[in-house]
Design a protein around this motif. Structure first.
Motif: not given
Length: 236
Positions: A11-16, A21-27, A131-135, A218-222
């Motif tokens: 969950r935390e990785q998907m939040i990142e 996407m929004v802040e660094e890549y302008g998507i 979505g995935y953010g449910l806690r 960049e997040m270490g996910i290949e």
């Protein structure tokens, strides 16, 4: 492709991922939502054996971005000739900015959006409640709608994750949709690998929302190029 051969995210990785996407890549969130909605509508057509025109589809939307994706899908399905009933489980004034934008577009097209659970005979029901953010356990109207959807005997397609399922553990946090198919976005969530999750996920698909491979690396996910031949890929 089997889910064990594909990277999964917490969950935390998907939040990142969403943040970068929004802040660094302008998507923008609306761009991601449009990709999610179009792919969800496309998979809906596949579940209806390629026939959308004239099919009756119920779309259950929550107040967050998952609900916005459901509304985007509903717009495409309306454009493709389906008879779509859209319902929001929360009052429209409580919608977040992006789903509120989707709602305004639907209203501009003359598409009615109800605050009541859809009734009648449907060929497909889309779950875009949470979505995935449910806690925590679903509550109130959303909990009641999950129960009604599960009792309906209508085939259910969930967006990103069945509403009520914990993305990290694959265990329901309370009432939980039992989907016939799930279109998870970008990458599967780690809880989807757990044995008990499959009875809630149904058939699992991954939908492309245009996450740059560079961002993931960049997040270490290949990850390989999953979506070369189609923006939707079946896992199992």
């Amino acid at each position: 492709m089997e889910i064990n051969n594909i990277p999964v995210v917490t969950r935390e990785q998907m939040i990142e991922v969403d943040r970068l996407m929004v802040e660094e890549y302008g998507i923008t969130l609306l761009q991601m939502m449009e990709n999610a909605g179009r792919n969800l509508a496309r998979l809906s057509g596949e579940m209806l054996d390629g026939v959308i025109k004239g099919k009756r589809i119920a779309v259950l939307c929550g107040g967050g971005n998952n609900g916005g994706g459901g509304m985007a899908a509903a717009r495409h399905l309306v454009n493709w000739g389906a008879d779509v009933q859209i319902a929001t489980a929360l009052p429209t004034e409580k919608l977040k900015d992006a789903p509120a934008h989707q709602l305004r577009t639907l209203h501009a097209l003359g598409v009615h959006v109800s605050g009541d659970f859809p009734t009648g005979n449907f060929d497909l029901m889309i779950d875009a409640l949470i979505g995935y953010g449910l806690r925590g356990a679903p509550r109130g109207n959303i909990s009641r709608w999950i129960q009604k959807a599960n009792r309906s005997a209508i085939p259910i397609l969930s967006l990103d994750i069945p509403s009520g399922l914990d993305a990290d553990t694959g265990v329901p946090l309370g009432d939980c949709i039992r989907a016939d198919a799930t279109l998870t976005l970008a990458l599967p969530k780690v809880g989807m690998r757990e044995d008990g999750a499959s009875k809630y996920l149904g058939a699992l698909y991954i939908g492309d929302i245009s996450v740059p491979l560079r961002l993931l690396r960049e997040m270490g996910i290949e990850m390989a190029h999953l979506f070369i031949s189609s923006p939707i890929m079946k896992c199992h």
